[in-house]
Design a protein around this motif. Structure first.
Motif, PDB file in Angstrom:
ATOM      1  N   LEU A   1       0.561  -1.460  -0.260  1.00 27.81           N
ATOM      2  CA  LEU A   1      -0.084   0.229   0.184  1.00 27.81           C
ATOM      3  C   LEU A   1       0.467   1.494  -0.228  1.00 27.81           C
ATOM      4  CD1 LEU A   1      -2.779  -0.830   2.753  1.00 27.81           C
ATOM      5  CD2 LEU A   1      -2.886  -0.968   0.290  1.00 27.81           C
ATOM      6  N   ILE A   2       1.697   0.939   0.963  1.00 22.82           N
ATOM      7  CA  ILE A   2       2.696   2.475   0.618  1.00 22.82           C
ATOM      8  C   ILE A   2       4.002   2.923  -0.649  1.00 22.82           C
ATOM      9  CG2 ILE A   2       4.769   3.509   2.366  1.00 22.82           C
ATOM     10  CD1 ILE A   2       3.586   1.689   5.108  1.00 22.82           C
ATOM     11  N   ILE A   3       4.238   1.951  -1.192  1.00 25.50           N
ATOM     12  CA  ILE A   3       4.839   1.196  -1.723  1.00 25.50           C
ATOM     13  C   ILE A   3       4.141   1.848  -2.939  1.00 25.50           C
ATOM     14  CG2 ILE A   3       6.240  -0.016  -3.282  1.00 25.50           C
ATOM     15  CD1 ILE A   3       6.753  -1.122  -1.134  1.00 25.50           C
ATOM     16  N   ARG A   4       2.585   1.454  -2.921  1.00 30.55           N
ATOM     17  CA  ARG A   4       2.311   2.008  -4.367  1.00 30.55           C
ATOM     18  C   ARG A   4       1.854   3.467  -4.468  1.00 30.55           C
ATOM     19  NH1 ARG A   4      -0.702  -3.170  -3.891  1.00 30.55           N
ATOM     20  NH2 ARG A   4       0.233  -4.258  -5.828  1.00 30.55           N
ATOM     21  N   HIS A   5       1.557   4.096  -2.814  1.00 27.56           N
ATOM     22  CA  HIS A   5       1.478   4.967  -2.618  1.00 27.56           C
ATOM     23  C   HIS A   5       2.972   6.304  -3.393  1.00 27.56           C
ATOM     24  CE1 HIS A   5      -1.077   8.014  -0.972  1.00 27.56           C
ATOM     25  NE2 HIS A   5      -0.044   8.568  -0.996  1.00 27.56           N
ATOM     26  N   ALA A   6       3.008   5.524  -2.991  1.00 25.57           N
ATOM     27  CA  ALA A   6       5.018   6.580  -3.454  1.00 25.57           C
ATOM     28  C   ALA A   6       4.717   6.575  -4.606  1.00 25.57           C
ATOM     29  CB  ALA A   6       6.079   6.112  -2.742  1.00 25.57           C
ATOM     30  N   VAL A   7       4.659   5.404  -5.114  1.00 26.45           N
ATOM     31  CA  VAL A   7       5.343   4.804  -6.530  1.00 26.45           C
ATOM     32  C   VAL A   7       3.612   6.344  -7.812  1.00 26.45           C
ATOM     33  CG1 VAL A   7       4.811   4.277  -9.069  1.00 26.45           C
ATOM     34  CG2 VAL A   7       5.696   2.442  -7.070  1.00 26.45           C
ATOM     35  N   ASP A   8       2.920   6.221  -7.153  1.00 28.33           N
ATOM     36  CA  ASP A   8       1.376   6.885  -7.428  1.00 28.33           C
ATOM     37  C   ASP A   8       1.927   8.592  -7.325  1.00 28.33           C
ATOM     38  OD1 ASP A   8       0.039   4.629  -8.520  1.00 28.33           O
ATOM     39  OD2 ASP A   8      -1.076   4.461  -6.570  1.00 28.33           O
ATOM     40  N   ARG A   9       2.888   8.619  -6.589  1.00 26.05           N
ATOM     41  CA  ARG A   9       2.726   9.993  -5.805  1.00 26.05           C
ATOM     42  C   ARG A   9       3.543  11.016  -7.186  1.00 26.05           C
ATOM     43  NH1 ARG A   9       0.999  14.648  -6.310  1.00 26.05           N
ATOM     44  NH2 ARG A   9       1.470  16.165  -4.392  1.00 26.05           N
ATOM     45  N   ALA A  10       4.645   9.595  -7.378  1.00 26.03           N
ATOM     46  CA  ALA A  10       5.811   9.857  -7.866  1.00 26.03           C
ATOM     47  C   ALA A  10       5.847  10.187  -9.284  1.00 26.03           C
ATOM     48  CB  ALA A  10       6.991   8.748  -7.873  1.00 26.03           C
TER      49      ALA A  10
ATOM     50  N   ALA B   1       8.757  14.491  -1.872  1.00 23.71           N
ATOM     51  CA  ALA B   1       7.719  14.117  -1.200  1.00 23.71           C
ATOM     52  C   ALA B   1       7.846  12.722  -0.800  1.00 23.71           C
ATOM     53  CB  ALA B   1       6.555  13.642  -1.859  1.00 23.71           C
ATOM     54  N   VAL B   2       8.012  12.667   1.076  1.00 28.67           N
ATOM     55  CA  VAL B   2       8.531  11.311   1.698  1.00 28.67           C
ATOM     56  C   VAL B   2       7.077  10.123   2.323  1.00 28.67           C
ATOM     57  CG1 VAL B   2       9.224  10.396   3.040  1.00 28.67           C
ATOM     58  CG2 VAL B   2       9.951  12.324   2.457  1.00 28.67           C
ATOM     59  N   VAL B   3       6.789   9.184   1.753  1.00 30.40           N
ATOM     60  CA  VAL B   3       5.631   8.271   2.459  1.00 30.40           C
ATOM     61  C   VAL B   3       6.055   7.225   3.073  1.00 30.40           C
ATOM     62  CG1 VAL B   3       3.578   6.896   1.090  1.00 30.40           C
ATOM     63  CG2 VAL B   3       4.452   9.225  -0.188  1.00 30.40           C
ATOM     64  N   GLU B   4       5.049   7.655   4.198  1.00 27.52           N
ATOM     65  CA  GLU B   4       5.673   6.959   4.950  1.00 27.52           C
ATOM     66  C   GLU B   4       4.555   6.165   6.088  1.00 27.52           C
ATOM     67  OE1 GLU B   4       8.212   5.515   5.627  1.00 27.52           O
ATOM     68  OE2 GLU B   4       9.463   6.667   4.608  1.00 27.52           O
ATOM     69  N   GLY B   5       4.101   4.633   6.796  1.00 27.34           N
ATOM     70  CA  GLY B   5       3.622   4.180   7.587  1.00 27.34           C
ATOM     71  C   GLY B   5       3.141   5.434   8.752  1.00 27.34           C
ATOM     72  N   PRO B   6       2.076   5.218   9.953  1.00 23.27           N
ATOM     73  CA  PRO B   6       2.041   6.005  10.408  1.00 23.27           C
ATOM     74  C   PRO B   6       2.939   5.937  11.491  1.00 23.27           C
ATOM     75  CG  PRO B   6       0.180   3.949  10.612  1.00 23.27           C
ATOM     76  CD  PRO B   6       1.004   4.557   8.908  1.00 23.27           C
ATOM     77  N   ASN B   7       3.100   4.911  12.325  1.00 24.36           N
ATOM     78  CA  ASN B   7       4.477   3.907  13.222  1.00 24.36           C
ATOM     79  C   ASN B   7       6.023   4.789  12.740  1.00 24.36           C
ATOM     80  OD1 ASN B   7       2.059   4.190  15.005  1.00 24.36           O
ATOM     81  ND2 ASN B   7       2.171   1.904  14.798  1.00 24.36           N
ATOM     82  N   PHE B   8       6.166   5.000  11.440  1.00 19.53           N
ATOM     83  CA  PHE B   8       7.724   5.324  11.198  1.00 19.53           C
ATOM     84  C   PHE B   8       8.423   6.009  12.346  1.00 19.53           C
ATOM     85  CE2 PHE B   8      10.553   7.928   8.566  1.00 19.53           C
ATOM     86  CZ  PHE B   8      11.628   6.713   8.105  1.00 19.53           C
ATOM     87  N   ARG B   9       9.588   5.267  12.039  1.00 16.42           N
ATOM     88  CA  ARG B   9      10.428   6.254  13.472  1.00 16.42           C
ATOM     89  C   ARG B   9      11.840   5.891  12.675  1.00 16.42           C
ATOM     90  NH1 ARG B   9       7.583   7.211  18.323  1.00 16.42           N
ATOM     91  NH2 ARG B   9       9.864   7.691  18.659  1.00 16.42           N
ATOM     92  N   PHE B  10      12.573   6.839  13.245  1.00 23.07           N
ATOM     93  CA  PHE B  10      14.030   6.898  11.715  1.00 23.07           C
ATOM     94  C   PHE B  10      14.900   7.510  13.530  1.00 23.07           C
ATOM     95  CE2 PHE B  10      12.458  10.461  10.810  1.00 23.07           C
ATOM     96  CZ  PHE B  10      12.811  11.403  10.661  1.00 23.07           C
TER      97      PHE B  10
ATOM     98  N   VAL C   1       5.330  15.408   3.585  1.00 20.62           N
ATOM     99  CA  VAL C   1       5.454  14.239   4.113  1.00 20.62           C
ATOM    100  C   VAL C   1       3.921  13.819   3.822  1.00 20.62           C
ATOM    101  CG1 VAL C   1       5.680  12.727   6.255  1.00 20.62           C
ATOM    102  CG2 VAL C   1       6.993  14.438   5.852  1.00 20.62           C
ATOM    103  N   GLU C   2       3.686  12.328   3.633  1.00 20.81           N
ATOM    104  CA  GLU C   2       2.722  11.622   3.442  1.00 20.81           C
ATOM    105  C   GLU C   2       1.651   9.910   3.761  1.00 20.81           C
ATOM    106  OE1 GLU C   2       0.628  11.938  -0.891  1.00 20.81           O
ATOM    107  OE2 GLU C   2       1.541  13.826  -1.194  1.00 20.81           O
ATOM    108  N   VAL C   3       1.468  10.244   4.716  1.00 22.20           N
ATOM    109  CA  VAL C   3       1.484   9.056   5.142  1.00 22.20           C
ATOM    110  C   VAL C   3      -0.160   8.019   5.073  1.00 22.20           C
ATOM    111  CG1 VAL C   3       0.543   8.078   8.328  1.00 22.20           C
ATOM    112  CG2 VAL C   3       1.778  10.486   7.788  1.00 22.20           C
ATOM    113  N   VAL C   4       0.250   6.900   5.092  1.00 22.21           N
ATOM    114  CA  VAL C   4      -0.542   5.748   3.895  1.00 22.21           C
ATOM    115  C   VAL C   4      -1.020   4.658   5.734  1.00 22.21           C
ATOM    116  CG1 VAL C   4      -1.012   4.233   2.553  1.00 22.21           C
ATOM    117  CG2 VAL C   4       0.395   6.500   2.216  1.00 22.21           C
ATOM    118  N   ASP C   5      -1.832   4.202   5.805  1.00 25.53           N
ATOM    119  CA  ASP C   5      -1.599   3.028   6.996  1.00 25.53           C
ATOM    120  C   ASP C   5      -1.910   2.194   6.320  1.00 25.53           C
ATOM    121  OD1 ASP C   5      -2.787   2.203   8.594  1.00 25.53           O
ATOM    122  OD2 ASP C   5      -5.314   2.064   8.315  1.00 25.53           O
TER     123      ASP C   5
END
Length: 317
Positions: free
Chosen positions: A33-42, A119-128, A150-154
């Motif tokens: 879900l996250i990766i597809r969203h990143a690809v679509d946004r790109a 743009a950066v696409v991540e899940g809600p609990n992303f930590r780094f 920054v876009e957050v994807v569940d």
């Protein structure tokens, strides 16, 4: 798709990009879900989509000896990501020094200076960053400073697997360890795969009329519970229906745990030294020791027939 190992591999003239960061072990349906969203946004922005991941797994560096079983090696993850439309994968060597990068330094060194994130696409609990101090909220503030969205994807998908728990790599590893490869497949969106080189074993299978490919699995591979499984053996570009045995071979007092695949109805197959992949479709039975060799052979014949039926019902490799 471009594959980079380290920041120095990124082309000097690399322009803006949409980035997502994570271990993405297994590239399961939540990750997709996250990766597809990143690809679509790109695609919308007219820039490449980049996945940033790490090797080894960060937990091994932060807590040595805690490396989790891996659902997919990096080359397999890259293949799956390419299928999703990703343009580049950056594998960052996760060292002790790297683990000490502050969240702010990570943003500048990786996202801003090298990948020029739009743009950066991540899940809600992303930590780094050091001690996982960075989160999505911090990323948003950095985006305002350095001009990236920054876009957050569940990523939390649920289903029957794990009794309705949200899909995750941790849950998938648990199901694989329990032998519930069908539950794992529901999360992954495909059968769990084990890879490695075919090595010479005791060759008892050949003597018994069921020659098997003894697969020397890659380090840290998530291997299903001991037992017999139906699945596919992939070798030299061909997918062959298979009966797969995982365990120590108690019939012959074995002690080493192995993964062996019998290519059903194939004669004269020589796979020694080849890199192969084994897909686990369904659990057939647990590991057992029989009173007689005849009893074992009779059970093996039944296992092969059952596996033949299960693979035929699956219909696709």
């Amino acid at each position: 798709m471009q594959r980079w190992r380290g920041l120095e591999d990124i082309p000097q003239d690399w322009g803006r990009s949409v980035v997502t960061i994570g271990s993405y072990d297994g590239v399961h349906r939540g990750h997709q879900l996250i990766i597809r969203h990143a690809v679509d946004r790109a695609r919308e922005l007219g820039v490449p989509a980049v996945v940033v991941t790490f090797d080894p797994h960060p937990s091994e560096v932060v807590r040595p000896g805690s490396h989790p079983p891996l659902l997919a090696p990096h080359h397999r993850r890259a293949e799956l990501m390419a299928d999703l439309g990703v343009d580049a994968v950056l594998i960052l060597p996760f060292t002790t020094e790297f683990s000490k990068l502050s969240p702010a330094d990570f943003v500048v060194k990786v996202l801003v200076d090298k990948l020029h994130a739009k743009a950066v696409v991540e899940g809600p609990n992303f930590r780094f960053g050091h001690k996982a101090a960075g989160n999505v909220e911090f990323l948003v503030t950095q985006g305002k400073t350095y001009d990236f969205e920054v876009e957050v994807v569940d990523l939390y998908v649920t289903g029957a697997a794990g009794g309705g728990e949200p899909f995750s790599s941790t849950l998938t590893r648990r199901l694989v360890a329990e032998g519930d490869v069908e539950g794992a497949a529901e999360i992954l969106g495909r059968p769990h795969r084990v890879e490695g080189v075919v090595v010479r074993g005791a060759q008892r299978g050949r003597e018994l009329g069921f020659p098997t490919a003894n697969v020397e699995t890659l380090p840290h591979t998530a291997i299903p519970a001991d037992g017999v499984y139906a699945g596919w053996l992939h070798a030299q570009g061909e997918a062959m229906p298979a009966a797969i045995s995982v365990g120590t071979n108690p019939q012959f007092e074995g002690t080493e745990r192995t993964v062996e695949a019998y290519a059903i109805d194939r004669v004269g197959l020589d796979l020694y030294g080849l890199h192969v992949a084994v897909d686990f479709l369904a659990f057939v039975r647990g590991q057992a020791k029989f009173e007689t060799l005849e009893g074992l052979l009779e059970q093996m014949s039944e296992d092969v027939e059952k596996c033949r039926e299960l693979v035929a019902a699956d219909g696709a490799a």
